[in-house]
Scaffold this motif. Sequence first.
Motif, PDB file in Angstrom:
ATOM      1  N   ASN B  22     -72.666  39.301  83.134  1.00  0.00           N
ATOM      2  CA  ASN B  22     -72.447  40.741  83.244  1.00  0.00           C
ATOM      3  C   ASN B  22     -70.988  41.053  83.471  1.00  0.00           C
ATOM      4  OD1 ASN B  22     -72.592  39.786  85.987  1.00  0.00           O
ATOM      5  ND2 ASN B  22     -72.567  41.921  86.587  1.00  0.00           N
ATOM      6  N   ASN B  27     -73.644  46.393  81.816  1.00  0.00           N
ATOM      7  CA  ASN B  27     -73.291  45.559  80.675  1.00  0.00           C
ATOM      8  C   ASN B  27     -73.810  44.151  80.940  1.00  0.00           C
ATOM      9  OD1 ASN B  27     -72.177  44.301  78.517  1.00  0.00           O
ATOM     10  ND2 ASN B  27     -70.045  44.821  79.002  1.00  0.00           N
ATOM     11  N   SER B  29     -75.821  40.866  79.572  1.00  0.00           N
ATOM     12  CA  SER B  29     -76.140  40.222  78.310  1.00  0.00           C
ATOM     13  C   SER B  29     -76.666  38.815  78.552  1.00  0.00           C
ATOM     14  CB  SER B  29     -74.905  40.118  77.426  1.00  0.00           C
ATOM     15  OG  SER B  29     -74.143  41.281  77.470  1.00  0.00           O
ATOM     16  N   THR B  30     -77.116  38.196  77.490  1.00  0.00           N
ATOM     17  CA  THR B  30     -77.665  36.850  77.575  1.00  0.00           C
ATOM     18  C   THR B  30     -76.824  35.893  76.737  1.00  0.00           C
ATOM     19  OG1 THR B  30     -79.888  37.683  77.956  1.00  0.00           O
ATOM     20  CG2 THR B  30     -79.707  35.462  77.066  1.00  0.00           C
ATOM     21  N   TYR B  31     -76.266  34.898  77.385  1.00  0.00           N
ATOM     22  CA  TYR B  31     -75.493  33.870  76.689  1.00  0.00           C
ATOM     23  C   TYR B  31     -75.920  32.506  77.191  1.00  0.00           C
ATOM     24  CZ  TYR B  31     -72.136  37.269  74.948  1.00  0.00           C
ATOM     25  OH  TYR B  31     -71.535  38.313  74.301  1.00  0.00           O
TER      26      TYR B  31
END
Lengths: 243, 243
Positions: B22, B27, B29-31
């Motif tokens: 984040n 904001n 997200s997935t990584y």
Amino acid sequence: MTYCVGAMIDAGLVFASDSRTNAGIDNVSTYRKMKVFENAGDRVIVVLSSGNLAITQATLAQLEQIIKRGNVPNLMSVGSMYEATELIGAALRQVRERDGLHLQQNNVDAGANFIVGGQIAGEPMRLFLVYAEGNFIEATPETPYFQIGETKYGKPIIDRIVNKDTTMLRTVKCVLVSFDSTMRSNLSVGMPIDLVCYARDDLRVLHSRHLDESDEYMRRLRILWGEGLNRAFAELPPPDWMA
Amino acid sequence: MTYCVGAMIDAGLVFASDSRTNAGIDNVSTYRKMKVFENAGDRVIVVLSSGNLAITQATLAQLEQIIKRGNVPNLMSVGSMYEATELIGAALRQVRERDGLHLQQNNVDAGANFIVGGQIAGEPMRLFLVYAEGNFIEATPETPYFQIGETKYGKPIIDRIVNKDTTMLRTVKCVLVSFDSTMRSNLSVGMPIDLVCYARDDLRVLHSRHLDESDEYMRRLRILWGEGLNRAFAELPPPDWMA
């Protein structure tokens, strides 16, 4: 480091603090981080402190001097927990204004936090967290507890157990388990533990305990909790792709 | 935030990482934060990363480019895990030298950490923790695991369960319980979880799992562990002065 917890349940308030302070690993000492202002039948105010010890001590010393001198408002005179917390926040700001610059010049952190809770006749019980800046927030039924200091190791068990309907007994056990987890993971949090229980509308302290290294209950709690966790862990099934 | 664990037991290595990043709460997200360099029969190197995502991605991209170009030394050519970790530390330093000043101008933290573990033919298994400065330390039988990112909530259970003699199955269960505790207490650590198991001297990955929100085992683990903890807690005796 320090670890302090204050919890507000329907049945009352539970406060606990460790006693270890350190200024570098070769300078570990024991100081009480809990102060109780009590006038039985009128008020109980408990203050837990973390952060720079000189700052928190100076703040509390200032508040006590005002009481001794009989100047008002002071912690024994104010009519609400909100005003009591305002006094603490204001005293913290004054001390930081006086000492802050000197500390900053030597890169010493002047940060300090307080948990303030209790009850004053005519008011319900209340619980506050005072930030390093002197402002503060209040506990709610959804967030019935505050921690200061080394908070993370001991947080998961409180999140699982404590809500406003939890009994005093369960809350005390949970707070002590939380201290056990924290002391296991962070050597700079240590015994003795000061513990105070307040029963709602009593306007006097119910239990006040000083649990030191030799305390038999803490020793048993540590062993039994370790065994219980190991049992719970052993009972977890293996992942299907490893079975 | 991120949570990654690498554990080295006699039986092998277990690695796990969450996938949430984040940049502010709006904001998220997935990584993937796990990278596996495998040449079956010759080497398995697993890299887990935390910290500034641009920095960790650039570091790994640089290491992969060197492999693709066939320049030596690279992660697929070096003869020891120590050299592999040196390459990662050096690449991190290069990226931070290139980007660090720009980030600093906007008060963005350029900090990044890696856990690096695996085995290369002819060598025993090894496990390293790379600091933000590019230097690193190695796991020992007394300290058989490393964590990076949001480490505190999930540390107590690993400290209780994992030592060098722990079985692979128990270690995997423990790491997943540790993730469950962390995800419960910090919303910025989240599923899916990447998990890799390596059995000593195999020189190929044993298990590689991607556990997402729908994973039935993680769901059961969460429920059963919560029930087990509550049972263990209920069985603790009350303090004698409250009984």
